[in-house]
Design a protein around this motif. Sequence first.
Motif, mmCIF file in Angstrom:
data_model
loop_
_atom_site.group_PDB
_atom_site.id
_atom_site.type_symbol
_atom_site.label_atom_id
_atom_site.label_comp_id
_atom_site.label_asym_id
_atom_site.label_seq_id
_atom_site.Cartn_x
_atom_site.Cartn_y
_atom_site.Cartn_z
ATOM 1 N N GLY A 12 0.821 -1.205 0.000
ATOM 2 C CA GLY A 12 0.000 0.000 0.000
ATOM 3 C C GLY A 12 0.852 1.250 0.000
ATOM 4 O O GLY A 12 2.081 1.187 -0.051
ATOM 5 N N PHE A 13 0.178 2.409 0.073
ATOM 6 C CA PHE A 13 0.854 3.684 -0.141
ATOM 7 C C PHE A 13 0.558 4.700 0.962
ATOM 8 O O PHE A 13 0.718 5.896 0.768
ATOM 9 C CB PHE A 13 0.427 4.268 -1.494
ATOM 10 C CG PHE A 13 0.521 3.270 -2.620
ATOM 11 C CD1 PHE A 13 1.746 2.991 -3.208
ATOM 12 C CD2 PHE A 13 -0.608 2.592 -3.058
ATOM 13 C CE1 PHE A 13 1.847 2.058 -4.237
ATOM 14 C CE2 PHE A 13 -0.521 1.657 -4.087
ATOM 15 C CZ PHE A 13 0.704 1.386 -4.671
ATOM 16 N N MET A 14 0.149 4.215 2.137
ATOM 17 C CA MET A 14 -0.225 5.115 3.218
ATOM 18 C C MET A 14 0.981 5.475 4.081
ATOM 19 O O MET A 14 1.625 4.613 4.665
ATOM 20 C CB MET A 14 -1.310 4.450 4.077
ATOM 21 C CG MET A 14 -1.820 5.284 5.239
ATOM 22 S SD MET A 14 -2.557 6.839 4.719
ATOM 23 C CE MET A 14 -3.846 6.238 3.621
ATOM 24 N N GLU A 18 0.117 9.908 8.120
ATOM 25 C CA GLU A 18 -1.242 10.002 7.605
ATOM 26 C C GLU A 18 -2.100 8.877 8.175
ATOM 27 O O GLU A 18 -3.271 9.074 8.516
ATOM 28 C CB GLU A 18 -1.219 9.941 6.075
ATOM 29 C CG GLU A 18 -0.508 11.129 5.442
ATOM 30 C CD GLU A 18 -0.321 10.984 3.952
ATOM 31 O OE1 GLU A 18 -0.074 12.005 3.293
ATOM 32 O OE2 GLU A 18 -0.415 9.852 3.429
ATOM 33 N N GLY A 19 -1.519 7.698 8.295
ATOM 34 C CA GLY A 19 -2.243 6.578 8.884
ATOM 35 C C GLY A 19 -2.631 6.829 10.328
ATOM 36 O O GLY A 19 -3.745 6.509 10.752
ATOM 37 N N SER A 45 -4.839 1.028 4.725
ATOM 38 C CA SER A 45 -5.610 2.066 5.414
ATOM 39 C C SER A 45 -6.651 1.454 6.350
ATOM 40 O O SER A 45 -6.922 1.991 7.430
ATOM 41 C CB SER A 45 -6.274 3.014 4.412
ATOM 42 O OG SER A 45 -7.063 2.298 3.486
ATOM 43 N N ALA A 46 -7.219 0.310 5.962
ATOM 44 C CA ALA A 46 -8.190 -0.357 6.843
ATOM 45 C C ALA A 46 -7.529 -0.857 8.116
ATOM 46 O O ALA A 46 -8.179 -0.943 9.167
ATOM 47 C CB ALA A 46 -8.847 -1.517 6.104
ATOM 48 N N ASP A 134 -10.029 7.561 -1.460
ATOM 49 C CA ASP A 134 -8.674 7.176 -1.849
ATOM 50 C C ASP A 134 -8.735 6.096 -2.938
ATOM 51 O O ASP A 134 -8.010 5.114 -2.900
ATOM 52 C CB ASP A 134 -7.903 6.657 -0.627
ATOM 53 C CG ASP A 134 -6.408 6.505 -0.898
ATOM 54 O OD1 ASP A 134 -5.883 7.202 -1.793
ATOM 55 O OD2 ASP A 134 -5.768 5.687 -0.214
ATOM 56 N N GLY A 135 -9.625 6.323 -3.905
ATOM 57 C CA GLY A 135 -9.799 5.364 -4.986
ATOM 58 C C GLY A 135 -9.024 5.775 -6.222
ATOM 59 O O GLY A 135 -7.854 6.145 -6.148
#
Length: 214
Positions: A12-14, A18-19, A45-46, A134-135
């Motif tokens: 992922g890219f988080m 930010e997370g 992110s989840a 964030d799509g």
Amino acid sequence: MYNGELIEKTKGFMDPEEGERLFQLALDASSRGACLEIGSYCGKSALYMGPACRARNGILYSIDHHRGNEEQQPGEFYHDPDLVDPRTGKMDTLFFFRTALSDAGLEDTVVPLVGGSAHIARFWTTPLSLVFIDGGHTFAAAYTDYVSWFSHVQPGGFLVVHDIFEKPEDGGQAPWYVYETAKKSGLFEELPRTKTLGVLRRYHPGELPRDLPS
């Protein structure tokens, strides 16, 4: 609290800062209602928001068609060949997403919604305390996500947009456009940003600015 080690090994890219902000926002929001994210990918992110919702006995809906966005297709910059289903030759991140939820013990808190954002929104009636966009990062995809979901954010709830860049040389402009559109609507108060994470709070009716945009 979230599992930092599991998040680190999840694709992922988080950004971690930010997370952490997402975790705090979800911790606040999930005590008032359901949260929703658009763009599950492999679950990073989840893994931030889910534990926050679980701590408040809340729920996180997570929308994704799991075929990858425009930037993740073969030949594109963010393509990951490990995420291609060898049977179909198509991107398929659903298995990785569900594995992450299982490893984190979040299967009773995070509800995967597999499909397009606009299609799922058509008959949606549940008010949301947080919507995280964030799509897809094309103008059409990002704007569709915004117009499909902003009205479902309840008063006092958060609209959060990832990957906002003011300057084109820093990154794609679609999330920035969506963020600015939401600000100009007069429905949302701008809160402090965390890096590329833009945060807006929906006004309560009595808080609405007197001079709304025409």
